[in-house]
Design an enzyme around this catalytic site. Sequence first.
Site, PDB file in Angstrom:
ATOM      1  N   ASN A 132      -4.528   1.862   4.839  1.00  0.00           N
ATOM      2  CA  ASN A 132      -5.007   3.250   4.861  1.00  0.00           C
ATOM      3  C   ASN A 132      -6.073   3.494   5.922  1.00  0.00           C
ATOM      4  O   ASN A 132      -6.817   2.577   6.235  1.00  0.00           O
ATOM      5  CB  ASN A 132      -5.608   3.593   3.487  1.00  0.00           C
ATOM      6  CG  ASN A 132      -4.545   4.050   2.512  1.00  0.00           C
ATOM      7  OD1 ASN A 132      -3.624   4.746   2.881  1.00  0.00           O
ATOM      8  ND2 ASN A 132      -4.693   3.638   1.260  1.00  0.00           N
ATOM      9  N   ARG A 163       5.688   8.682  -8.625  1.00  0.00           N
ATOM     10  CA  ARG A 163       4.793   8.960  -9.755  1.00  0.00           C
ATOM     11  C   ARG A 163       5.000  10.397 -10.255  1.00  0.00           C
ATOM     12  O   ARG A 163       5.056  10.649 -11.449  1.00  0.00           O
ATOM     13  CB  ARG A 163       3.351   8.757  -9.263  1.00  0.00           C
ATOM     14  CG  ARG A 163       2.326   8.855 -10.334  1.00  0.00           C
ATOM     15  CD  ARG A 163       0.948   8.724  -9.713  1.00  0.00           C
ATOM     16  NE  ARG A 163       0.590   7.382  -9.335  1.00  0.00           N
ATOM     17  CZ  ARG A 163      -0.350   7.090  -8.431  1.00  0.00           C
ATOM     18  NH1 ARG A 163      -1.000   8.050  -7.814  1.00  0.00           N
ATOM     19  NH2 ARG A 163      -0.657   5.845  -8.145  1.00  0.00           N
ATOM     20  N   HIS A 187      -1.211  11.595   3.503  1.00  0.00           N
ATOM     21  CA  HIS A 187      -1.442  10.892   2.246  1.00  0.00           C
ATOM     22  C   HIS A 187      -2.932  10.736   1.924  1.00  0.00           C
ATOM     23  O   HIS A 187      -3.540   9.743   2.274  1.00  0.00           O
ATOM     24  CB  HIS A 187      -0.758   9.512   2.387  1.00  0.00           C
ATOM     25  CG  HIS A 187      -1.084   8.541   1.314  1.00  0.00           C
ATOM     26  ND1 HIS A 187      -2.047   7.562   1.454  1.00  0.00           N
ATOM     27  CD2 HIS A 187      -0.571   8.373   0.078  1.00  0.00           C
ATOM     28  CE1 HIS A 187      -2.095   6.835   0.360  1.00  0.00           C
ATOM     29  NE2 HIS A 187      -1.207   7.314  -0.486  1.00  0.00           N
TER      30      HIS A 187
HETATM   31  P1  NAD Z   1      -7.638  -6.660   0.322  1.00  0.00           P
HETATM   32  O1  NAD Z   1      -9.036  -6.647   0.820  1.00  0.00           O
HETATM   33  O2  NAD Z   1      -7.351  -7.302  -0.984  1.00  0.00           O
HETATM   34  O3  NAD Z   1      -6.668  -7.324   1.408  1.00  0.00           O
HETATM   35  C1  NAD Z   1      -6.732  -7.056   2.780  1.00  0.00           C
HETATM   36  C2  NAD Z   1      -6.379  -8.336   3.503  1.00  0.00           C
HETATM   37  O4  NAD Z   1      -6.335  -8.065   4.911  1.00  0.00           O
HETATM   38  C3  NAD Z   1      -7.417  -9.458   3.299  1.00  0.00           C
HETATM   39  O5  NAD Z   1      -6.763 -10.619   2.821  1.00  0.00           O
HETATM   40  C4  NAD Z   1      -8.011  -9.664   4.682  1.00  0.00           C
HETATM   41  O6  NAD Z   1      -8.388 -11.005   4.929  1.00  0.00           O
HETATM   42  C5  NAD Z   1      -6.837  -9.220   5.558  1.00  0.00           C
HETATM   43  N1  NAD Z   1      -7.233  -8.918   6.930  1.00  0.00           N
HETATM   44  C6  NAD Z   1      -8.317  -8.236   7.378  1.00  0.00           C
HETATM   45  N2  NAD Z   1      -8.343  -8.238   8.725  1.00  0.00           N
HETATM   46  C7  NAD Z   1      -7.244  -8.927   9.148  1.00  0.00           C
HETATM   47  C8  NAD Z   1      -6.725  -9.279  10.419  1.00  0.00           C
HETATM   48  N3  NAD Z   1      -7.335  -8.919  11.556  1.00  0.00           N
HETATM   49  N4  NAD Z   1      -5.582 -10.001  10.470  1.00  0.00           N
HETATM   50  C9  NAD Z   1      -4.938 -10.383   9.326  1.00  0.00           C
HETATM   51  N5  NAD Z   1      -5.401 -10.073   8.088  1.00  0.00           N
HETATM   52  C10 NAD Z   1      -6.537  -9.362   7.997  1.00  0.00           C
HETATM   53  O7  NAD Z   1      -7.196  -5.127   0.292  1.00  0.00           O
HETATM   54  P2  NAD Z   1      -5.919  -4.533  -0.449  1.00  0.00           P
HETATM   55  O8  NAD Z   1      -6.290  -3.997  -1.787  1.00  0.00           O
HETATM   56  O9  NAD Z   1      -4.817  -5.510  -0.343  1.00  0.00           O
HETATM   57  O10 NAD Z   1      -5.584  -3.257   0.468  1.00  0.00           O
HETATM   58  C11 NAD Z   1      -5.067  -3.451   1.784  1.00  0.00           C
HETATM   59  C12 NAD Z   1      -4.846  -2.121   2.465  1.00  0.00           C
HETATM   60  O11 NAD Z   1      -3.794  -1.409   1.788  1.00  0.00           O
HETATM   61  C13 NAD Z   1      -6.070  -1.187   2.426  1.00  0.00           C
HETATM   62  O12 NAD Z   1      -6.170  -0.528   3.654  1.00  0.00           O
HETATM   63  C14 NAD Z   1      -5.722  -0.211   1.323  1.00  0.00           C
HETATM   64  O13 NAD Z   1      -6.395   1.019   1.465  1.00  0.00           O
HETATM   65  C15 NAD Z   1      -4.227  -0.079   1.555  1.00  0.00           C
HETATM   66  N6  NAD Z   1      -3.474   0.488   0.440  1.00  0.00           N
HETATM   67  C16 NAD Z   1      -2.582   1.443   0.758  1.00  0.00           C
HETATM   68  C17 NAD Z   1      -1.854   2.056  -0.221  1.00  0.00           C
HETATM   69  C18 NAD Z   1      -0.879   3.146   0.172  1.00  0.00           C
HETATM   70  O14 NAD Z   1      -0.336   3.841  -0.690  1.00  0.00           O
HETATM   71  N7  NAD Z   1      -0.614   3.330   1.465  1.00  0.00           N
HETATM   72  C19 NAD Z   1      -2.011   1.677  -1.565  1.00  0.00           C
HETATM   73  C20 NAD Z   1      -2.911   0.663  -1.865  1.00  0.00           C
HETATM   74  C21 NAD Z   1      -3.648   0.075  -0.842  1.00  0.00           C
END
Ligand code: NAD
Length: 319
Positions: A132, A163, A187
């Site tokens: 996001n 949903r 979104h």
């Molecule tokens: P999280 O912190 O659990 O996981 C993120 C991962 O990305 C971590 O393991 C981190 O080490 C890794 N990361 C960071 N920088 C990196 C890089 N340069 N190279 C490789 N890996 C890297 O977070 P999460 O809960 O898994 O959420 C991840 C993303 O998904 C967020 O941006 C969140 O907002 C998004 N998300 C989107 C939706 C949607 O509907 N689009 C829904 C839920 C979450």
Amino acid sequence: MATTNTTTRRIAIVGVGQVGGAAAYALILGSTTVAAAGELELLLVDNNIALRDAQVRDLADVAFIINRGTRVRAATYREAGQCDLIVVTAGSRQTLGQSNLDSASRNISIVRNVVDAMAPFRSDAVLLVVSNPVDLLTTLALEVSQLPLSQVLGSGTFLESARLRGLMAEQIGIAPNSIDIYALGVHTPSTQLTAWSTATVAGVPLSQSIPSSTLVGMQPVLERDTAHLSEVIVRAKGATPFGIGAVVSSICASVLGDRRNVRAVTHFQPEYGCCLSMPAVLGREGIAKTIEVPLSEEERRKVEESAKMVRGMMEGIRQ
Ligand code: NAD
């Protein structure tokens, strides 16, 4: 020993935290469908190497138990760029109380770097962005990857559309897959749009298929719950991995199986000059076709207002 002629489908997941891990889990459980009669290999990438390797081991156990020949391994960014499909879930999670802008600026640089590190991509690779703000980051990934328009998409409002149908089904007593309604646009809870004007049951407009008092009463409640349920979940457990994990698995199955399912995903909209969610036909090329939704004037104005924000942020990124 007889040899079998199976195709191996490779999916890379870049960023294997909560969302990437849940997506991998859903992909392994659904591997027969996802790999479209072939075998599935999952390549996990994360800059937290200890986490990545732990996820590989944990998920490999799932693959052993499911026993359908799915392999899970650690990989480099370059190897990820050569997969059939690459899912980008790298980012920093937005914590409650943190501004959208703080979280967006960190994720802009993360997504730009990971897409850059994977390039040049295999020419027919499909890139699916989940991080996001997903519409902005999908637009950015499209520019940085230099892949064709059809091959870059984001999870967008797929989850919210599912949903919405599920919550509406509970209210009106009709199965979710018999209700045709979408959450569209950009979104975020405040910008996404419920396309009431085009909603149908069995091809009959919603306004004619359910009593108007029921419809008027449920509209604001459904809009609120569809848009804000993720926040409620994050407040209680810190992330929303399972819903979005299932979305990733479903999109991968549609693309690799060339299934032609219609889903609300974010992809480039020439009319709005950025990526945002509209229903699209998903196939092996990614976006096989966009469905033109005849939105009302008011709905179109709302989508244009939020698209303007995404375009403005993209201009800031390019400078
Ligand atoms: P999280 O912190 O659990 O996981 C993120 C991962 O990305 C971590 O393991 C981190 O080490 C890794 N990361 C960071 N920088 C990196 C890089 N340069 N190279 C490789 N890996 C890297 O977070 P999460 O809960 O898994 O959420 C991840 C993303 O998904 C967020 O941006 C969140 O907002 C998004 N998300 C989107 C939706 C949607 O509907 N689009 C829904 C839920 C979450």
